[in-house]
Write a protein that holds these residues in place. Structure first.
Motif, PDB file in Angstrom:
ATOM      1  N   LEU A 115       0.824  -1.207   0.000  1.00 19.62           N
ATOM      2  CA  LEU A 115       0.000   0.000   0.000  1.00 19.62           C
ATOM      3  C   LEU A 115       0.864   1.266   0.000  1.00 19.62           C
ATOM      4  O   LEU A 115       0.568   2.229  -0.697  1.00 19.62           O
ATOM      5  CB  LEU A 115      -0.899  -0.014   1.248  1.00 19.62           C
ATOM      6  CG  LEU A 115      -2.233   0.689   1.156  1.00 19.62           C
ATOM      7  CD1 LEU A 115      -3.133  -0.007   0.138  1.00 19.62           C
ATOM      8  CD2 LEU A 115      -2.922   0.695   2.521  1.00 19.62           C
ATOM      9  N   ILE A 116       1.937   1.247   0.799  1.00 21.11           N
ATOM     10  CA  ILE A 116       2.778   2.453   0.878  1.00 21.11           C
ATOM     11  C   ILE A 116       3.976   2.374  -0.091  1.00 21.11           C
ATOM     12  O   ILE A 116       4.932   3.131   0.026  1.00 21.11           O
ATOM     13  CB  ILE A 116       3.252   2.732   2.321  1.00 21.11           C
ATOM     14  CG1 ILE A 116       4.053   1.549   2.872  1.00 21.11           C
ATOM     15  CG2 ILE A 116       2.090   3.077   3.234  1.00 21.11           C
ATOM     16  CD1 ILE A 116       4.704   1.822   4.208  1.00 21.11           C
ATOM     17  N   ASP A 117       3.900   1.388  -0.978  1.00 18.90           N
ATOM     18  CA  ASP A 117       4.876   1.255  -2.062  1.00 18.90           C
ATOM     19  C   ASP A 117       6.303   0.953  -1.585  1.00 18.90           C
ATOM     20  O   ASP A 117       7.285   1.349  -2.208  1.00 18.90           O
ATOM     21  CB  ASP A 117       4.864   2.535  -2.931  1.00 18.90           C
ATOM     22  CG  ASP A 117       5.370   2.236  -4.345  1.00 18.90           C
ATOM     23  OD1 ASP A 117       5.236   1.065  -4.760  1.00 18.90           O
ATOM     24  OD2 ASP A 117       5.890   3.146  -4.996  1.00 18.90           O
ATOM     25  N   VAL A 118       6.407   0.264  -0.474  1.00 18.34           N
ATOM     26  CA  VAL A 118       7.723  -0.199  -0.028  1.00 18.34           C
ATOM     27  C   VAL A 118       8.051  -1.504  -0.741  1.00 18.34           C
ATOM     28  O   VAL A 118       9.203  -1.846  -0.984  1.00 18.34           O
ATOM     29  CB  VAL A 118       7.718  -0.409   1.511  1.00 18.34           C
ATOM     30  CG1 VAL A 118       8.959  -1.151   1.969  1.00 18.34           C
ATOM     31  CG2 VAL A 118       7.623   0.936   2.218  1.00 18.34           C
ATOM     32  N   LEU A 119       6.977  -2.231  -1.082  1.00 21.70           N
ATOM     33  CA  LEU A 119       7.136  -3.540  -1.694  1.00 21.70           C
ATOM     34  C   LEU A 119       6.241  -3.610  -2.930  1.00 21.70           C
ATOM     35  O   LEU A 119       5.089  -3.164  -2.881  1.00 21.70           O
ATOM     36  CB  LEU A 119       6.684  -4.590  -0.672  1.00 21.70           C
ATOM     37  CG  LEU A 119       7.039  -6.035  -0.918  1.00 21.70           C
ATOM     38  CD1 LEU A 119       8.555  -6.226  -0.798  1.00 21.70           C
ATOM     39  CD2 LEU A 119       6.348  -6.902   0.121  1.00 21.70           C
TER      40      LEU A 119
END
Lengths: 255, 230
Positions: A115-119
């Motif tokens: 969701l937070i674009d870390v993965l």
């Protein structure tokens, strides 16, 4: 060139395993019987997942990646449920609750990171990361099961005393968790403490060797350690909560 | 004839899959007091633990006319039958004596004013005021024994099963406990091999032998007499 390098690594790994097996046989610790087949399967499994990631990276289908993660979770639940020794709970229930505990805790993290674009859901990213978390959850259930069994034997009288004084499942469950969780998380807590001053953890080593900027590698490693802590802390709690909520708290000797 | 408070019919107790007591028949009416005696290892404690549902048994266990079989039945039984363990450490797991005394009332969600009343009564009966804030692990064995008895009384069960309640007590505390038992209006089952206590109490004695052969004395007439005296 790469093949020669890989062959060297495999031979070296087997030499190390062989040394453990020989020492074990000589001193009769009894680990070698499990170790021999495991070492073979482990190599096959790792090579297989290597090919799978290679294939999935080429295909680029996120749904297939999620299927692989699901498959990993089923295996993790199966392995950890085998370690659970309380005969009061049927193996099928143990497997089901292990699966839900591992899935709930770790998918939550994966979803958050996505969701937070870390993965990203690309095979080479999500599969190794999910594998780390799922393995941490699996290990924590196995360890928790071990400590729980010990506690139920050692503190049987106290637990009966609690029930005799009207304690419900919730009170007894909290008492057991309070004793078992610190023991279950000792390894990951020590890893967090020692990171950077005693050892450089695996992910950071891999990133550094692949030429990633050391600070980027360090923060990534820190996130991995924190995620493992989260997984190792919450997976056994969710597992024990589910199994005692639906099947009750039992004070029965291990099988 | 009133309904028995607790009844054991053809009651056999098992440990490790082996019957250690077989076909016991005990009837206990409200307010009745009995002593369970017998040599070490005969199964006195196991009998108590079986009644509480901690040890497997066969036969019938009946509380106020209702059979006790399921987990929820034992929950009800434990609310009505308080158990004081042989080893007081089994009942002391909270940080302080005060927490310990309030553990059971909190579990049973008793109203605050009743808890306060029971708490004060118990603290005064056993002279525990100076111990209230002391950590339980720092108590002497005799003090632990008194606290373990007190923490059962704070939720006011109708019946008490006390396993070797005078074991390890000095003279003063021995009398404190013996007098309490003698004066109590609760239904009581005292497990002991303390002969002095048995003769001090003068109640019906059920003697368990290694062959599970049970003798009961004094005879019924004498029992009624004792109950009147008690």
């Amino acid at each position: 060139m790469e093949f020669v390098q890989s062959l060297k690594e495999v031979i070296l790994a087997y030499l190390l395993i062989l040394s453990v097996v020989l020492f074990d046989i000589k001193n009769r610790y009894g680990v070698w019987k499990e170790l021999l087949p495991v070492s073979v399967f482990s190599l096959i499994q790792l090579t297989f997942i290597g090919f799978v990631i290679l294939y999935l990276t080429k295909v680029g289908n996120s749904f297939l990646n999620l299927l692989v993660i699901l498959f990993m979770t089923v295996n993790a639940a199966f392995i950890s449920s085998k370690r659970f020794k309380l005969k009061a709970y049927k193996p099928l229930w143990v497997f089901v609750f292990s699966f839900f505990a591992i899935a709930f805790t770790n998918y939550l993290l994966l979803f958050l990171y996505w969701l937070i674009d870390v993965l990203r859901t690309e095979a080479h990213m999500i599969i190794p990361f999910a594998g780390l978390l799922i393995a941490a959850g699996m290990r924590s259930i196995s360890l928790f099961s071990q400590y729980l069994t010990d506690l139920l034997i050692k503190e049987k009288d106290i637990l009966e005393g609690m029930f005799a004084l009207g304690a419900g499942n919730r009170v007894v469950r909290n008492y057991l968790l309070k004793k078992a969780i610190p023991l279950t998380t000792v390894v990951i807590r020590d890893m967090l403490k020692a990171a950077g001053i005693v050892h450089i953890p695996g992910v950071m080593v891999g990133l550094l060797m692949a030429g990633t900027h050391p600070i980027v590698a360090a923060t990534m490693q820190f996130l991995v350690l924190a995620s493992m802590l989260f997984s190792m802390f919450f997976t056994p709690i969710v597992f024990y909560y589910l199994i005692t909520h639906f099947r009750g708290v039992f004070l029965i000797n291990p099988r | 004839m009133t309904e028995p408070f607790l009844e054991l019919r053809n009651f056999s107790v098992y440990r490790g899959g082996r019957a250690i007591l077989t076909n016991l028949n005990i009837v206990l009416h409200r307010g009745e007091k009995i002593v369970i005696a017998g040599v070490n290892g005969v199964g006195k404690t196991s009998l108590a633990e079986a009644i509480l549902g901690f040890v497997p048994f066969k036969g019938e266990l009946i509380l106020e006319g209702k059979p006790v079989k399921e987990k929820k039945d034992f929950k009800i039984l434990r609310r009505k039958v308080g158990y004081v363990f042989q080893n007081p450490d089994n009942q002391l797991f909270m940080p302080t004596v005060r927490d310990e005394l309030l553990f059971a009332p909190k579990n049973y969600k008793l109203p605050e004013e009743i808890v306060e009343k029971l708490f004060q009564k118990v603290v005064n009966t056993f002279n525990l005021t100076h111990l209230l804030d002391r950590p339980t692990f720092k108590l002497s064995f005799g003090q632990k024994r008194l606290v373990s008895l007190a923490c059962v009384l704070t939720y006011d069960p109708e019946m008490l099963i006390l396993d070797e309640p005078t074991n390890g007590l000095d003279r003063e505390n021995w009398f404190k406990v013996a007098e309490f038992l003698k004066k109590s209006d609760k239904t009581l089952m005292v497990i002991t091999h303390d002969r002095e206590l048995i003769s001090f109490l003068g109640w019906r004695v059920i003697y368990l032998s290694s062959l599970s052969f049970v003798t009961s004395y004094p005879p019924k007439e004498e029992l009624k007499e004792n109950l009147r005296k008690g």
